[in-house]
Design an enzyme around this catalytic site. Structure first.
Site, PDB file in Angstrom:
ATOM      1  N   HIS A 111      -6.685   1.283  -5.937  1.00 40.36           N
ATOM      2  CA  HIS A 111      -7.461   1.332  -7.175  1.00 40.36           C
ATOM      3  C   HIS A 111      -6.975   0.264  -8.162  1.00 40.36           C
ATOM      4  CE1 HIS A 111      -7.809   5.651  -5.803  1.00 40.36           C
ATOM      5  NE2 HIS A 111      -9.079   5.340  -5.983  1.00 40.36           N
TER       6      HIS A 111
ATOM      7  N   SER B   9      -5.289   5.468   0.690  1.00 39.62           N
ATOM      8  CA  SER B   9      -6.241   6.537   0.396  1.00 39.62           C
ATOM      9  C   SER B   9      -5.531   7.641  -0.357  1.00 39.62           C
ATOM     10  CB  SER B   9      -6.840   7.097   1.693  1.00 39.62           C
ATOM     11  OG  SER B   9      -7.584   8.281   1.430  1.00 39.62           O
TER      12      SER B   9
END
Length: 269
Positions: free
Chosen positions: A28, A176
């Protein structure tokens, strides 16, 4: 949120949105860094969207730590965070969903009915709430990226959708939020998924037929403890239609369980 974005755009600044479900990691933050590189203002949204989880999926245990996420965003130079509540996104009487046929039906769509409708709906709402110039999505969720591109194109939404290459650990495992569910022993085996995809991508790139490569790859994953392997496929990069042989841009995609954790990954060909 709209007032702030409107002020930035009126000042001639380009606004880039990174939609997230929180539980932020280096992947991210790479999207935030990319947003800052291509625009003057970076915005992240954090919303764990209930409509994209099935009845037996991990909505209730999906990791949530908004305060930690906001700290990471601030440290990464993000200009604003949009963190709506479920009541804001889906008020009483809410009755509209977006369905993207074709692209949503195979691969993950075959195992997660309603998932991509939930994704297309919530992303459309986030885009309309924030109204950025560009929105960034990681290529790890490649089917999701293609579904969102199609929804934005079909609905004439004035936003540019860009994919950003998957960020990986040193051993190849795609980053993830769900990786934190893996035990130490499962984490040690998890990179085999990327290894198998790499071998298949090399084989079809060199002209090999997909089916024998996929059969061997599935057997290797099962031997490594990935059970079940939900799908392992070579697909057209645009339509996600299965390909017997690669003659243009393609993608190798997989979803498999390692213990209780569902891992997905893909590679370009």
């Amino acid at each position: 949120m709209r007032a702030q974005v409107a002020a930035w755009r009126q000042a001639g600044e380009r606004v880039v949105l990174v939609p997230t479900m929180g539980a932020l990691h280096a992947g991210h933050l790479a999207l935030i860094a990319h947003a800052r590189a291509i625009g003057q203002r970076a915005v992240a949204s954090i919303f764990v969207n209930p409509t994209q989880f099935g009845p037996n999926e991990d909505f209730s245990r999906y990791p949530r730590d908004v305060e930690a996420d906001l700290g990471l965003l601030a440290g990464a130079g993000c200009d604003a965070a949009w963190t709506p509540e479920a009541e804001t996104m889906y008020p009483d009487g809410y009755a509209t969903r977006i369905e993207v046929s074709g692209l949503s039906e195979g691969l993950c769509g075959a195992y997660r009915p309603g998932h991509f409708s939930g994704v297309a709906t919530v992303v459309t709402k986030l885009l309309n709430q924030v109204r950025p110039d560009i929105a960034l999505f990681g290529e790890k969720d490649f089917q999701q990226l293609q579904v969102i591109r199609r929804a934005v194109r079909d609905l004439d939404l004035p936003f540019e959708i860009r994919g950003v290459p998957t960020v990986r650990e040193a051993d190849g495992l795609a980053l993830s939020s769900r990786n934190r569910y893996l035990s130490a022993e499962e984490r040690a085996r998890a990179p085999r998924l990327h290894g198998v995809l790499t071998e298949i991508a090399a084989g079809v790139r060199d002209g090999g037929e997909a089916e024998p490569l996929l059969a061997r790859g599935r057997a290797e994953l099962e031997a490594a403890g990935f059970v079940p392997v939900q799908y392992l496929a070579v697909c057209d990069a645009e339509t996600l239609a299965p390909l017997p042989r690669v003659e243009g841009p393609a993608r190798v995609l997989a979803a498999a369980y390692l213990g209780r954790t569902r891992l997905i990954d893909n590679l370009p060909v």
